[in-house]
Design an enzyme around this catalytic site. Structure first.
Site, PDB file in Angstrom:
ATOM      1  N   GLU A  26     -24.498  43.620   8.628  1.00 21.00           N
ATOM      2  CA  GLU A  26     -24.216  42.922   7.372  1.00 21.00           C
ATOM      3  C   GLU A  26     -23.498  41.609   7.670  1.00 21.00           C
ATOM      4  OE1 GLU A  26     -21.974  45.243   4.478  1.00 21.00           O
ATOM      5  OE2 GLU A  26     -21.206  43.400   3.577  1.00 21.00           O
ATOM      6  N   ARG A  46     -19.595  34.516   3.590  1.00 17.68           N
ATOM      7  CA  ARG A  46     -18.217  34.021   3.412  1.00 17.68           C
ATOM      8  C   ARG A  46     -17.946  32.789   4.231  1.00 17.68           C
ATOM      9  NH1 ARG A  46     -15.188  39.863   3.887  1.00 17.68           N
ATOM     10  NH2 ARG A  46     -16.690  40.894   2.553  1.00 17.68           N
ATOM     11  N   LYS A  94     -22.176  51.032  -2.193  1.00 15.95           N
ATOM     12  CA  LYS A  94     -21.019  50.755  -1.333  1.00 15.95           C
ATOM     13  C   LYS A  94     -19.799  51.190  -2.144  1.00 15.95           C
ATOM     14  CE  LYS A  94     -18.626  46.579   0.309  1.00 15.95           C
ATOM     15  NZ  LYS A  94     -18.824  45.452   1.239  1.00 15.95           N
TER      16      LYS A  94
HETATM   17  C1  3PG Z   1     -16.194  44.180   3.303  1.00 14.30           C
HETATM   18  O1  3PG Z   1     -16.476  43.090   2.922  1.00 14.30           O
HETATM   19  O2  3PG Z   1     -16.957  45.127   3.164  1.00 14.30           O
HETATM   20  C2  3PG Z   1     -14.862  44.369   3.858  1.00 14.30           C
HETATM   21  O3  3PG Z   1     -14.151  43.191   3.839  1.00 14.30           O
HETATM   22  C3  3PG Z   1     -14.861  44.919   5.228  1.00 14.30           C
HETATM   23  O4  3PG Z   1     -13.685  45.561   5.293  1.00 14.30           O
HETATM   24  P1  3PG Z   1     -12.823  45.692   6.620  1.00 14.30           P
HETATM   25  O5  3PG Z   1     -12.659  44.296   7.153  1.00 14.30           O
HETATM   26  O6  3PG Z   1     -11.543  46.316   6.154  1.00 14.30           O
HETATM   27  O7  3PG Z   1     -13.618  46.573   7.546  1.00 14.30           O
END
Ligand code: 3PG
Length: 217
Positions: free
Chosen positions: A44, A48, A129
């Site tokens: 994924e 950003r 999700k």
């Molecule tokens: C996401 O966008 O799914 C999260 O920011 C990922 O979360 P993590 O950085 O806590 O794994």
């Protein structure tokens, strides 16, 4: 030709979907190769950074083993744009107004409550999700949702690391989990691809309770 895959098949590819924030598109291919070498195939790439679309294009074009998706997709237009760039699935932190399961590529929408889950089911989605998983109730919430919503499966993401991952993967309604811990920013910045492959290998070996869809067994 690349065959289209359903969300269920994409989530079954490995126990962990790496959540990637790629600052420099030149990192995309070595990063994707490091992760697939370790056994993580669905990737994924979050929208950003300005480099995200170029990173998706590069991985889609060059890294055969990867099934590249886009994260932080928050509109129908973005779902179409990432599909045009070669993404094979899209992930959203929430429900995108008006979006249904049908679309240019499979969408994994985010939910955090039973009400959001019901709205998503109403729009034809069955895979979600859970976001941000560690904040909205984590494993306890997944257990609580299992009984009233047996048709829903989840990819919890947000605040999960190698230590917390096994508990999530024990839940039968968890297809896989998402997380950024397998591609730490400092390792990407240093080009430490071997370290990322090691993290991916450990993540790929995590047992999960949910059986894979029949076509993959
Ligand atoms: C996401 O966008 O799914 C999260 O920011 C990922 O979360 P993590 O950085 O806590 O794994």
């Amino acid at each position: 030709m690349t065959l289209p895959m359903t969300v269920d098949h994409i989530l079954a590819l490995a126990p962990v979907v790496p959540v990637l924030i790629i600052e420099d598109a030149a990192d995309a291919i070595p990063l994707a190769r490091a992760l697939t070498r370790g056994g993580l195939f669905a990737l994924e790439v979050t929208l950003r950074t300005p480099a995200a679309l170029e990173a998706i294009r590069a991985i889609a074009g060059e890294v055969e083993d990867a099934v590249v998706g886009a994260g932080t997709v928050t509109s129908a237009a973005a779902r179409q744009a990432v599909a045009n760039a070669g993404a094979r699935f899209a992930v959203s932190p929430g429900l995108i107004a008006g979006e249904r399961i049908e679309g240019p590529i499979p969408l994994l929408p985010g939910i955090a409550t039973a009400t959001e889950l019901m709205a998503g089911l109403d729009h034809g989605f069955t895979a979600f999700k859970l976001f941000p998983a560690s904040v909205v109730g984590g494993v306890s919430l997944l257990k609580a949702l299992a009984s009233p919503f047996p048709q829903a499966v989840f990819c919890p993401t947000g605040g999960i690391d190698a230590a917390k991952a096994p508990d999530y993967l024990k839940e039968p309604n968890v297809a896989c989990i998402g997380g950024s811990w397998v591609a730490p920013r400092d390792a990407v910045a240093a080009g430490d691809w071997d370290r990322i492959t090691e993290l991916a290998r450990a993540a790929a070996a995590l047992p999960r309770a949910r059986p894979a869809p029949a076509i993959l067994t």
